[in-house]
Design an enzyme around this catalytic site. Structure first.
Site, PDB file in Angstrom:
ATOM      1  N   HIS A 183     -13.705  -0.469   0.727  1.00 37.19           N
ATOM      2  CA  HIS A 183     -13.493   0.986   0.620  1.00 37.19           C
ATOM      3  C   HIS A 183     -12.246   1.335  -0.190  1.00 37.19           C
ATOM      4  O   HIS A 183     -12.010   2.497  -0.494  1.00 37.19           O
ATOM      5  CB  HIS A 183     -13.492   1.666   1.998  1.00 37.19           C
ATOM      6  N   CYS A 219      -2.358   5.062   8.791  1.00 34.49           N
ATOM      7  CA  CYS A 219      -2.492   4.616  10.171  1.00 34.49           C
ATOM      8  C   CYS A 219      -1.354   5.133  11.039  1.00 34.49           C
ATOM      9  O   CYS A 219      -1.443   5.091  12.252  1.00 34.49           O
ATOM     10  CB  CYS A 219      -2.517   3.101  10.238  1.00 34.49           C
ATOM     11  N   ASN A 248       0.806  -1.214   0.000  1.00 30.42           N
ATOM     12  CA  ASN A 248       0.000   0.000   0.000  1.00 30.42           C
ATOM     13  C   ASN A 248       0.844   1.271   0.000  1.00 30.42           C
ATOM     14  O   ASN A 248       0.392   2.309  -0.439  1.00 30.42           O
ATOM     15  CB  ASN A 248      -0.971   0.011   1.195  1.00 30.42           C
TER      16      ASN A 248
HETATM   17  C1  LIG Z   1      -6.336  -0.514   3.731  1.00 29.40           C
HETATM   18  C2  LIG Z   1      -5.581  -1.766   3.834  1.00 29.40           C
HETATM   19  C3  LIG Z   1      -5.912  -2.751   4.784  1.00 29.40           C
HETATM   20  C4  LIG Z   1      -6.975  -2.542   5.839  1.00 29.40           C
HETATM   21  O1  LIG Z   1      -8.260  -2.522   5.323  1.00 29.40           O
HETATM   22  P1  LIG Z   1      -9.431  -1.925   6.252  1.00 29.40           P
HETATM   23  O2  LIG Z   1     -10.689  -2.273   5.532  1.00 29.40           O
HETATM   24  O3  LIG Z   1      -9.197  -0.471   6.336  1.00 29.40           O
HETATM   25  O4  LIG Z   1      -9.316  -2.617   7.562  1.00 29.40           O
HETATM   26  C5  LIG Z   1      -5.193  -3.908   4.788  1.00 29.40           C
HETATM   27  N1  LIG Z   1      -4.204  -4.130   3.919  1.00 29.40           N
HETATM   28  C6  LIG Z   1      -3.857  -3.225   2.981  1.00 29.40           C
HETATM   29  C7  LIG Z   1      -2.764  -3.536   2.020  1.00 29.40           C
HETATM   30  C8  LIG Z   1      -4.531  -2.015   2.911  1.00 29.40           C
HETATM   31  O5  LIG Z   1      -4.163  -1.105   2.006  1.00 29.40           O
END
Ligand SMILES: *Cc1c(COP(=O)(O)O)cnc(C)c1O
Length: 416
Positions: A203, A327, A153
């Site tokens: 999301h 985060c 991410n």
């Molecule tokens: C956003 C994200 C998550 C967490 O997802 P949520 O629905 O916000 O708990 C987990 N792994 C990656 C790679 C992400 O980008």
């Protein structure tokens, strides 16, 4: 809240809910509010729509609808996969993951470590890639599961998950991949990939927050993480989040339809943004492999500047970007991902992620490119980190840049 224009370059943190998704959801917040588990028709009708959404989400990853478990988020999906692997194999108490996972994995594994489980956090190369031989040699007789993300991410760097899945299969170890960043950007085929578990979060693909899914391969023994009612075929308690599930189904269709655009138009915007920054703003470096990554993400180090300062100035103009993971905003620790890639704390703290999406336009990129060079120049003029600043020791910028490029090129060349 203010409604002035937002220039949104943070699509890896969350995405705008597509109008088509909202439209699909509204009837389930107004007219059709029955409980899908109820026997009467007012509930059974709703159940049909949950089933239809399940089929759509299954199609997104080429799974059977029965292999899809709806959860509350990507975090829950990741936690559930690892939890189940340990629960169904009580004699196996070792988990392998990587040092660059989302905090949804890192922090859960650290929690498990405190509870007496053994965790191996695999290191990565300077370009963010993983040495798959290390995956193989880390597997032990007591390894319950390997959990490695598909797309990072923060940098967009991709892991070769088909190869990792094959290694796990040959060693009889479960494999989970956090694929939260991939829908609409990569073609997802759980059958070709051979993973036992795969996580998504709605999301991140233009559906609402608070709904995710875990793919659980057929015949995989499964122990629920949220224990309660018989929902999700007994694999996840809690009354179904119907409106969000239906929205997720619509978003899954849209993600499949937007694959081509993300890989042409959005990739083009990303490349223009990155190319212009690297060629016109001095002392900038790309973090992570150029070629083995998502089409929408760029992570750039602006040497001698604090990313937090850049982000504050961008925010004043309505431009949203991030330093590493959303985060960790508010903490001064450098990104664990960039640190694991070997960036110095100073460089990690000077790095900004721009992540684009299907609602970005050429005008957005022009606006960012118009303001960014001045912001960097202003901050550098004030920065004691700047080599031209009188208080700074001599720092060989060109040599540092060459070394960084060489490190990344070398780790690419070393790949099997
Ligand atoms: C956003 C994200 C998550 C967490 O997802 P949520 O629905 O916000 O708990 C987990 N792994 C990656 C790679 C992400 O980008």
């Amino acid at each position: 809240m203010s409604t002035r224009k937002v220039y949104y370059f943070d699509n890896n943190a969350t995405t705008r809910v597509a109008p088509e998704v909202v439209e699909t959801m509204v009837p389930f917040l107004t007219e059709f509010w029955g409980n899908p588990s109820s026997a009467y028709r007012f509930g059974a009708e709703v159940h049909k729509h949950v089933d239809a959404a399940r089929a759509r989400v299954a199609a997104l990853v080429n799974a059977d609808p029965r292999e899809i478990v709806f959860t509350s988020c990507g975090t829950e999906s990741n936690n559930s996969a690892i939890h189940s692997a340990l629960a169904v194999n009580p004699s196996k108490r070792h988990v392998i993951t990587t040092a660059v996972e989302h905090s949804a994995n890192i922090n859960f594994c650290e929690y498990l470590q405190k509870r007496g489980f053994e965790i191996t956090f695999l290191p990565v190369e300077p370009d963010g890639s993983i040495d798959i031989h290390l995956v193989e040699s880390s597997i032990r007789p007591d390894t319950a599961i390997v959990s490695a993300m598909w797309a990072n991410n923060e940098t967009g760097v991709l892991f070769p998950i088909e190869e990792i899945a094959a290694i796990c299969r040959s060693k009889g170890v479960l494999f989970h991949t956090d694929a939260v960043q991939t829908p609409g950007k990569l073609k997802i085929d759980v059958k070709a990939m051979g993973a036992d578990f795969l996580s998504l979060s709605a999301h991140k693909l233009h559906a609402p927050k608070g709904i995710g899914m875990l793919y659980v391969k057929r015949r995989t023994k499964y122990q629920p993480y949220v224990i309660g009612g018989h929902q999700e075929n007994g694999r996840r308690g809690g009354t179904e989040n119907v409106a969000n599930i239906v929205g997720f189904g619509r978003a899954a269709e849209l993600a499949m339809a937007s694959l081509a655009e993300e890989n042409t138009r959005v990739r083009g915007l990303r490349d223009r943004l990155e190319g212009t920054i690297l060629s016109t703003i001095p002392n900038t470096l790309r973090n992570g492999s150029r070629d083995h990554r998502l089409p929408n993400t760029t992570n750039i180090c602006f040497e001698f500047v604090e990313a937090e300062a850049i982000l504050l100035k961008l925010d004043l103009l309505g431009i949203c970007a991030s330093s590493g993971s959303a985060c960790t905003t508010g903490s001064l620790d450098p990104s664990h991902v960039l640190s694991a890639m070997g960036l110095t704390p100073m460089r990690a703290r000077g790095s900004v992620r721009f992540s684009l999406g299907m609602y970005n336009t050429d005008e957005d990129v022009d606006f960012l490119l118009k303001h960014l060079p001045g912001i960097i120049a202003d901050l550098r003029a004030m920065s004691p980190l700047n080599p031209e600043h009188p208080d700074n020791d001599k720092y060989d910028v060109e040599a540092a840049r060459a070394k960084h490029e060489q490190d990344m090129a070398q780790s690419l060349g070393d790949r099997p």
